[in-house]
Design a protein around this motif. Structure first.
Motif, PDB file in Angstrom:
ATOM      1  N   ASP A  43       0.882  -1.168   0.000  1.00 31.06           N
ATOM      2  CA  ASP A  43       0.000   0.000   0.000  1.00 31.06           C
ATOM      3  C   ASP A  43       0.920   1.219   0.000  1.00 31.06           C
ATOM      4  OD1 ASP A  43       0.832   0.765   2.617  1.00 31.06           O
ATOM      5  OD2 ASP A  43      -0.665  -0.551   3.484  1.00 31.06           O
ATOM      6  N   ASP A  44       0.384   2.365  -0.237  1.00 29.62           N
ATOM      7  CA  ASP A  44       1.251   3.541  -0.263  1.00 29.62           C
ATOM      8  C   ASP A  44       0.770   4.595   0.727  1.00 29.62           C
ATOM      9  OD1 ASP A  44      -1.000   4.311  -1.619  1.00 29.62           O
ATOM     10  OD2 ASP A  44       0.040   5.119  -3.361  1.00 29.62           O
ATOM     11  N   GLU A  45       0.446   4.134   1.917  1.00 30.92           N
ATOM     12  CA  GLU A  45      -0.082   5.029   2.944  1.00 30.92           C
ATOM     13  C   GLU A  45       0.997   5.918   3.560  1.00 30.92           C
ATOM     14  OE1 GLU A  45      -1.919   2.356   5.695  1.00 30.92           O
ATOM     15  OE2 GLU A  45      -3.481   1.786   4.278  1.00 30.92           O
ATOM     16  N   VAL A  46       2.227   5.424   3.649  1.00 26.51           N
ATOM     17  CA  VAL A  46       3.310   6.177   4.290  1.00 26.51           C
ATOM     18  C   VAL A  46       4.196   6.771   3.201  1.00 26.51           C
ATOM     19  CG1 VAL A  46       5.324   6.014   5.804  1.00 26.51           C
ATOM     20  CG2 VAL A  46       3.252   4.712   6.332  1.00 26.51           C
ATOM     21  N   LYS A  47       4.378   8.061   3.266  1.00 28.14           N
ATOM     22  CA  LYS A  47       5.188   8.779   2.267  1.00 28.14           C
ATOM     23  C   LYS A  47       6.210   9.646   2.980  1.00 28.14           C
ATOM     24  CE  LYS A  47       2.438   7.984  -1.416  1.00 28.14           C
ATOM     25  NZ  LYS A  47       2.797   7.586  -2.719  1.00 28.14           N
ATOM     26  N   GLY A  48       7.302   9.909   2.302  1.00 27.88           N
ATOM     27  CA  GLY A  48       8.265  10.875   2.807  1.00 27.88           C
ATOM     28  C   GLY A  48       9.620  10.292   3.126  1.00 27.88           C
ATOM     29  N   LYS A  49      10.471  11.160   3.627  1.00 25.71           N
ATOM     30  CA  LYS A  49      11.848  10.801   3.934  1.00 25.71           C
ATOM     31  C   LYS A  49      11.968  10.213   5.339  1.00 25.71           C
ATOM     32  CE  LYS A  49      14.427  13.634   0.824  1.00 25.71           C
ATOM     33  NZ  LYS A  49      14.827  12.465   0.049  1.00 25.71           N
ATOM     34  N   VAL A  50      12.676   9.114   5.405  1.00 29.18           N
ATOM     35  CA  VAL A  50      12.943   8.487   6.699  1.00 29.18           C
ATOM     36  C   VAL A  50      13.936   9.376   7.444  1.00 29.18           C
ATOM     37  CG1 VAL A  50      13.797   6.420   7.862  1.00 29.18           C
ATOM     38  CG2 VAL A  50      12.533   6.209   5.706  1.00 29.18           C
ATOM     39  N   GLY A  51      13.645   9.618   8.707  1.00 29.26           N
ATOM     40  CA  GLY A  51      14.465  10.499   9.517  1.00 29.26           C
ATOM     41  C   GLY A  51      13.906  11.900   9.602  1.00 29.26           C
ATOM     42  N   GLY A 130      20.839   4.503   1.138  1.00 25.90           N
ATOM     43  CA  GLY A 130      19.968   5.669   1.174  1.00 25.90           C
ATOM     44  C   GLY A 130      19.867   6.307  -0.197  1.00 25.90           C
ATOM     45  N   MET A 131      18.715   6.863  -0.469  1.00 24.08           N
ATOM     46  CA  MET A 131      18.439   7.547  -1.733  1.00 24.08           C
ATOM     47  C   MET A 131      17.918   8.950  -1.437  1.00 24.08           C
ATOM     48  SD  MET A 131      19.068   5.439  -4.143  1.00 24.08           S
ATOM     49  CE  MET A 131      19.484   3.725  -4.280  1.00 24.08           C
ATOM     50  N   SER A 132      18.156   9.860  -2.378  1.00 28.25           N
ATOM     51  CA  SER A 132      17.643  11.221  -2.199  1.00 28.25           C
ATOM     52  C   SER A 132      16.151  11.300  -2.470  1.00 28.25           C
ATOM     53  CB  SER A 132      18.400  12.197  -3.099  1.00 28.25           C
ATOM     54  OG  SER A 132      18.185  11.880  -4.458  1.00 28.25           O
ATOM     55  N   SER A 133      15.627  10.336  -3.232  1.00 33.81           N
ATOM     56  CA  SER A 133      14.180  10.244  -3.464  1.00 33.81           C
ATOM     57  C   SER A 133      13.864   8.864  -4.019  1.00 33.81           C
ATOM     58  CB  SER A 133      13.699  11.325  -4.446  1.00 33.81           C
ATOM     59  OG  SER A 133      14.221  11.094  -5.739  1.00 33.81           O
ATOM     60  N   LEU A 134      12.592   8.500  -3.952  1.00 39.30           N
ATOM     61  CA  LEU A 134      12.091   7.262  -4.544  1.00 39.30           C
ATOM     62  C   LEU A 134      10.776   7.579  -5.248  1.00 39.30           C
ATOM     63  CD1 LEU A 134      12.784   4.631  -1.721  1.00 39.30           C
ATOM     64  CD2 LEU A 134      13.955   4.826  -3.923  1.00 39.30           C
ATOM     65  N   PRO A 135      10.353   6.739  -6.206  1.00 40.35           N
ATOM     66  CA  PRO A 135       9.120   7.012  -6.947  1.00 40.35           C
ATOM     67  C   PRO A 135       7.923   7.222  -6.023  1.00 40.35           C
ATOM     68  CG  PRO A 135      10.305   5.177  -7.929  1.00 40.35           C
ATOM     69  CD  PRO A 135      11.000   5.502  -6.638  1.00 40.35           C
ATOM     70  N   ALA A 139       8.772   5.462   1.064  1.00 36.07           N
ATOM     71  CA  ALA A 139       9.893   5.436   2.005  1.00 36.07           C
ATOM     72  C   ALA A 139      10.915   4.347   1.675  1.00 36.07           C
ATOM     73  CB  ALA A 139       9.375   5.252   3.428  1.00 36.07           C
ATOM     74  N   VAL A 140      10.457   3.258   1.032  1.00 36.83           N
ATOM     75  CA  VAL A 140      11.311   2.090   0.805  1.00 36.83           C
ATOM     76  C   VAL A 140      11.007   1.476  -0.560  1.00 36.83           C
ATOM     77  CG1 VAL A 140      11.876  -0.241   1.639  1.00 36.83           C
ATOM     78  CG2 VAL A 140      11.378   1.559   3.281  1.00 36.83           C
ATOM     79  N   GLU A 141      12.064   1.048  -1.256  1.00 30.98           N
ATOM     80  CA  GLU A 141      11.939   0.243  -2.477  1.00 30.98           C
ATOM     81  C   GLU A 141      12.956  -0.883  -2.370  1.00 30.98           C
ATOM     82  OE1 GLU A 141      12.355   0.531  -7.347  1.00 30.98           O
ATOM     83  OE2 GLU A 141      12.211   2.374  -6.181  1.00 30.98           O
ATOM     84  N   ILE A 142      12.545  -2.092  -2.761  1.00 32.62           N
ATOM     85  CA  ILE A 142      13.435  -3.252  -2.596  1.00 32.62           C
ATOM     86  C   ILE A 142      13.379  -4.128  -3.841  1.00 32.62           C
ATOM     87  CG2 ILE A 142      13.939  -5.307  -1.196  1.00 32.62           C
ATOM     88  CD1 ILE A 142      12.594  -3.855   1.182  1.00 32.62           C
ATOM     89  N   GLU A 143      14.542  -4.659  -4.229  1.00 30.21           N
ATOM     90  CA  GLU A 143      14.678  -5.664  -5.286  1.00 30.21           C
ATOM     91  C   GLU A 143      15.104  -6.972  -4.636  1.00 30.21           C
ATOM     92  OE1 GLU A 143      16.668  -2.894  -8.773  1.00 30.21           O
ATOM     93  OE2 GLU A 143      17.985  -3.967  -7.399  1.00 30.21           O
TER      94      GLU A 143
END
Length: 148
Positions: A43-51, A130-135, A139-143
């Motif tokens: 789901d995409d309920e949580v958005k934004g930068k961790v920290g 860490g990434m400066s942004s994700l699609p 907050a998280v993307e994993i392969e």
């Protein structure tokens, strides 16, 4: 218990895999390996930068939900999760504030679930960066790479 029974025991129902938003596929099978491309949470309920916008605890749960999304695609790819010989590698990306440095603790959300579901077969190599942004500002993307 087989992996699908373990998911049921954990109260986890795999979602319908997402549809690609571009000219790519969610996974590629080559020989006895399944390469699963970058997934976000189911789901995409949580958005934004961790920290900053997202706590480490919330991000851990997002990584766990991302593992569920990955498992949904894996099940579609192979039909039965009992065919998994080994989770080979996880590459976790965290949409993090510049000063955040606990990326591994976030990606543990994915790794911990994989070990809960597959036991020894779920222990894998990993990158957590860490990434400066994700699609979509997730907050998280994993392969993931899986041997069957």
């Amino acid at each position: 218990m087989n992996p699908e029974e373990k998911l049921n025991a954990l109260g986890i129902e795999l979602p319908q895999p997402y549809q690609p938003l571009g000219n790519y596929v969610r996974y590629v099978k080559t020989g006895n390996l399944i390469h699963i491309g970058g997934h976000g949470p189911c789901d995409d309920e949580v958005k934004g930068k961790v920290g900053r916008d997202v706590s480490m605890e919330e991000a851990y749960l997002e990584a766990r939900k991302t593992a569920i999304s990955l498992l949904a695609t894996l099940k579609e790819a192979i039909g039965d999760l009992s065919k998994v010989k080994r989770i080979v590698k996880v590459h976790g990306m965290v949409n993090a504030e510049d000063t955040f440095d606990n990326h591994p603790k976030v990606i543990n959300g994915c790794s911990d679930l994989l070990v809960e579901v597959f036991g020894e077969k779920g222990i894998h190599t990993r990158a957590a960066v860490g990434m400066s942004s994700l699609p979509g500002n997730i907050a998280v993307e994993i392969e993931m790479i899986v041997e069957i």
